[in-house]
Design a protein around this motif. Sequence first.
Motif, PDB file in Angstrom:
ATOM      1  N   UNK A  41       4.353   9.455  -4.745  1.00  0.00           N
ATOM      2  CA  UNK A  41       5.232   9.841  -5.861  1.00  0.00           C
ATOM      3  C   UNK A  41       5.707  11.271  -5.694  1.00  0.00           C
ATOM      4  N   UNK A  65      -0.450   9.063   5.987  1.00  0.00           N
ATOM      5  CA  UNK A  65      -1.599   8.348   5.431  1.00  0.00           C
ATOM      6  C   UNK A  65      -1.658   6.905   5.894  1.00  0.00           C
ATOM      7  N   UNK A 108      -3.068  14.330  -3.356  1.00  0.00           N
ATOM      8  CA  UNK A 108      -1.958  14.936  -4.088  1.00  0.00           C
ATOM      9  C   UNK A 108      -2.075  16.450  -4.077  1.00  0.00           C
ATOM     10  N   UNK A 109      -3.283  16.930  -4.323  1.00  0.00           N
ATOM     11  CA  UNK A 109      -3.509  18.382  -4.355  1.00  0.00           C
ATOM     12  C   UNK A 109      -3.199  19.001  -3.001  1.00  0.00           C
ATOM     13  N   UNK A 121      -8.358   3.770   4.003  1.00  0.00           N
ATOM     14  CA  UNK A 121      -8.071   4.185   2.633  1.00  0.00           C
ATOM     15  C   UNK A 121      -8.945   5.342   2.181  1.00  0.00           C
ATOM     16  N   UNK A 153      -9.035  10.830   0.185  1.00  0.00           N
ATOM     17  CA  UNK A 153      -7.900  10.310  -0.575  1.00  0.00           C
ATOM     18  C   UNK A 153      -7.758  10.976  -1.939  1.00  0.00           C
ATOM     19  N   UNK A 154      -8.876  11.237  -2.570  1.00  0.00           N
ATOM     20  CA  UNK A 154      -8.795  11.786  -3.935  1.00  0.00           C
ATOM     21  C   UNK A 154      -8.191  13.184  -3.956  1.00  0.00           C
ATOM     22  N   UNK A 155      -8.170  13.858  -2.821  1.00  0.00           N
ATOM     23  CA  UNK A 155      -7.552  15.191  -2.745  1.00  0.00           C
ATOM     24  C   UNK A 155      -6.109  15.144  -2.256  1.00  0.00           C
ATOM     25  N   UNK A 157       0.843  -1.193   0.000  1.00  0.00           N
ATOM     26  CA  UNK A 157       0.000   0.000   0.000  1.00  0.00           C
ATOM     27  C   UNK A 157       0.880   1.246   0.000  1.00  0.00           C
ATOM     28  N   UNK A 158       0.421   2.256  -0.714  1.00  0.00           N
ATOM     29  CA  UNK A 158       1.177   3.514  -0.802  1.00  0.00           C
ATOM     30  C   UNK A 158       0.225   4.672  -0.629  1.00  0.00           C
ATOM     31  N   UNK A 159       0.721   5.729  -0.037  1.00  0.00           N
ATOM     32  CA  UNK A 159      -0.060   6.961   0.024  1.00  0.00           C
ATOM     33  C   UNK A 159      -0.247   7.496  -1.402  1.00  0.00           C
ATOM     34  N   UNK A 160      -1.394   8.092  -1.725  1.00  0.00           N
ATOM     35  CA  UNK A 160      -1.572   8.700  -3.052  1.00  0.00           C
ATOM     36  C   UNK A 160      -0.555   9.791  -3.337  1.00  0.00           C
TER      37      UNK A 160
END
Lengths: 936, 208
Positions: free
Chosen positions: B12, B53, B179-180, B115, B175-177, B6-9
């Motif tokens: 990268x 995360x 990276x932003x 998650x 989660x979907x936010x 598992x990785x945090x979004x």
Amino acid sequence: MSERLPERQGEAIRRDRPIRFRFERRTLSAFEGDTVGSALAAAGVSITSRSFKYHRPRGLHCMTGSCPNCLMQIDGIPNVRACTEPVREGMRVERQNAWPSADRDVHGWLNTFSFMMPPGFYYKIFQRPRWAWPFVESFIRSKAGLGTVPREPDHRRRRKIDLHPDVVVIGAGVAGLAAAAEAAGAGATVALLEQGHEAGGHLPGEPDAGLRSGLWRRVLDSGVRFLPNTAAFGVFAGMLVAAAGPDDLFRIRAKHVIFATGAVEQSAVFPGNDLPGVMVSSAAHLLVHRYGVLPGRRAVVLAGDNIAYSTAWALRDAGAEVTVVDLRSEGGWPEGFPVIAGSTIVAAHGRRRVAGVTVGPPGSTSGQKVRCDLVVIAAAEVPSTNLLAQAGARLVFDDARQAFLPVQMPDRTHAVGAVAGARTPEATVAQGRLAGLEAATALGYEIDVAEVGKLREEAAAVGDTVVLPPEVSAASGKQFACLCMDVTSKELKTAAAEGFDSMELLKRYTTITMGPCQGKSCMLSSQRLCGRATGRAFAETAPTTARPPWVPVEMGTLAGTRLTPRKQTTMHDRHAVAGAEFMWAGDWRRPHHYTTPEAEVDAVRNRVGLIDVSTLGKFRIKGPQSVELLERLYPSRFSDLAPGRIRYGAMLNDEGVILDDGAVVRLADDEFFVTVTTGNTAALERWITWWNADWQLDAQVLNVTGAFGAVNLAGPRARSVMAALTDADVSGEALPYMSATRMEVAGVPSLVLRIGFVGEMGYEIHFPSTYGEHLWDAIMETGRDGGIAAFGLEAQRILRLEKQHILVGQDTDAESDPFEVGLGWMVKDDKQDFLGMRALRDLKVREPIERLVGFTAPDEWLPPEGASVVRDGAWVGRVTSARRSAAVGSVIGLAWVPADSASDGSTFEIQFGGSHAIGTVRTAPFYDPHGQRLRS
Amino acid sequence: MRTAIRRSPAARLSARLGAVFVEESGWEIPASYGDDAAERAAIRDRVAIADVTARAKVDVRGRLPEGLPLPTATVIARISPGWVVVFGGPDAETRLLRAIEPVAGPGAMVTDVTHLFAGFALAGPELPAVLERTTSWDPTTLAPGEATGAPIAEVRALMIRRDLDVPVLEVYVATEFARYVWETLSGVVAGLGGAPVGWQALRAEGWT
């Protein structure tokens, strides 16, 4: 003429740091600490601008940014107040509103013909001939406005900063400094705003900077957060104070607000009162003491109280010859100057600068002539109550101070210093300290209570009674009430006679107080002249309604940093590495395509494709009444849905209109997993939770959209790929179409749905989202030998269109019911109740007027989405989706057509722009009409 | 086939800033950014941001009794009387679910939301300056140990105040936010002279 003085004690300029800057075609010298205005004055520049309407020469007037006289174009930015703008090395300064120069402006003829341009003249003159108006309007517009807007975009990075101090103090003059120091000293967190670049303000009668520096030291020592160059421009609901810094917008929500906004000096109204060389006393003080500039060699000072004499002394000590014209008839004025008592300035004379004045008793038309090159008005000021009024303070006329002062402040606000009518340094400091202590006490901090009584006494000290100059001079000649908009006393009188007989009407008709100063330097004259013209006393003529912004604010500052929240799936980097072209789908970034949509469609139809569908909205609904909840939300039946089975559902509103569609998966007797469309998730979360609360059902709803990543693996080879990823049985028998089960896929615990949007045998895999990259990699690696390809949104749209699967919101609109779109089969109106049931019962018995149908059309022209369906030249419908399909060999699409054109094989005409085509209705899916591939 | 990890979004993005990852309990966590001393100094003297995360998270809609026997290093964020989020170490969600589900009461819904949320810890004396630039919420209203919902960078978030010797705020967003929000917050942190830090430095300063 103005000139630089030898070095003086206490000046703010650094003579050891010279600066050179360009002023039009010349290079001028200044010192660090100079403003552009002071530097120009030191260089002997008298004319700083030409007035807005009549192009009259104007000079430095206030030196506090409160008047329009020194607006200049600086480094390409128009309308910069030169009097407060610090000078910088290499700066480019140009005067505005003149051609070819402010010294010799050809538009000066407008002054000569000013009689043709009273307020509202454009409503009266130039009405005939009508054909001329466009040319006249264009000419007037070309002459209107100030400065030239720069063409280059402004990419400066700006921020929005939210502060929550215990106390915010607006204004860092003496009163503000005292308030801030006292509150912070008691332990409160304090933010101190100052629109200038340094604290201290301007305190008439206190030329010695010792008081200010002492207070400043206290402020520094008590940890006050000082924000220079930050002007409060508005007070909004909830006592939100908005302030603009050079690059920041501050939104300040403090527990207490202390207004120390000071007062603005006002000029007097007499012929020639707008000549260069006529200024208010703050300008004279600041030029002499702060910037080491003598504004004139022979000065006449108009005084209304003893404080005015500090100006006279300052000028005399700097080397000027000073005559005082005192409005008061009787004694008590200080010695040391020739004083013409009981008199006022009847008129000022000169052309490009004041050269002399006529002095006489109020009401006279002539009198004693005095030669001078400087006139200083030190007789009137108006408290800066605009922000207080925005905050809800009640203002009442004070006879002793001849001003409207705050008498009732809203909760948690305080007014101190000149804005509250303080006229002595002692009262100013005491008011500030008292407010700071009161705020600190209210916030629960401990203070020295013994101080409070003493401060209250000092704060109430009245000071000299104010004697104002006459409302207007009896002499003839243009007497300006409003320097910004070139409005004269005569024009105000005429406007009042025309029926604009209140301050608000006069303001709107003549534009008085609507210019760059927003009434700061002309409110007094406006009110008094309005009162005079309408037979009202000054006390009966309240100032105009206070509205933000109180000071100019750049549009870029209001816009601030553009924070654009964006959503990305946990597989986003994989898409980027694979060369995806991204697009916005609502606030998601999604791959539009990786190679070409056609190649991706081919991969799905003939081999196997993989698409990231993590953006689907997902809800977990659990509880003893979860079935009841779904039964009421949807027109479909879910009570007979067995665990492990999926049913398609379209949610309706209470008018029977389709809101959304998706899959409902029963996980257990009391637990469901529901998917909805990407763009509707937030709205549906509100919808579902609202109704759940309203019905008070025993069911919990949780939006788990981000918790689960999802991919759709679809195509004839999907099963073999899936079988290699899991030990579970994924055969058609074990996992038939529209069923769901939990299994490990590539070692990841997943919920797998046998479902498909693209019309091929496929698996929709939902998994804990943080496994996204691992799972994507595993599937792509496993499917490589089978020719797997990632496919994006565009390919998906073609594929779903080939199956005539609708997109809610694209193929449907705010009036589409299930019967019109061919979903009537899912409506179970024998249920007890569901949202939209009553409307659907009514709709069911009526024939639809229009229907959504599939169509094919010749390949030559692809109609755009939104193209019109026409019959006999009239619009009767529209195309909602259209693409070229390799599988079908033609253009395919969905369109709304009249119900009588909706049967299989019917034709209709499509038009857009100059193109048209004939569509042929196909009611069955274009591809695999019986769904064999999907169900395999 | 590789073991599922598992990785945090935002992983990268952290990698591009120099994060060094280690595997812990099925997660790749950012252990450090290559200079432990500098990271600890950022926490103590300026402000730091860390991607947390990987923490286990369990959402409880319903009433959670006090005094539950839960694993150490568990943090209970009581957002409202009927909503609690329980945080634990990486991979602790199963244990948390086992401990909470039996006692959560009839009608309650206990969900593994590990998650659902990405989490970022902001730590350091300049933390208030970060918040001034990213939220209209008043952080002084949140006492140490308390939690609330508030916006940050224009998205909804859960905030938990977990002060050490320096102020610490854990921010959890959908989660979907991730990276932003990471990009926005780390940009503000960098602008204030701060730095991203790894779990090593954070733990060394007393964080659990």
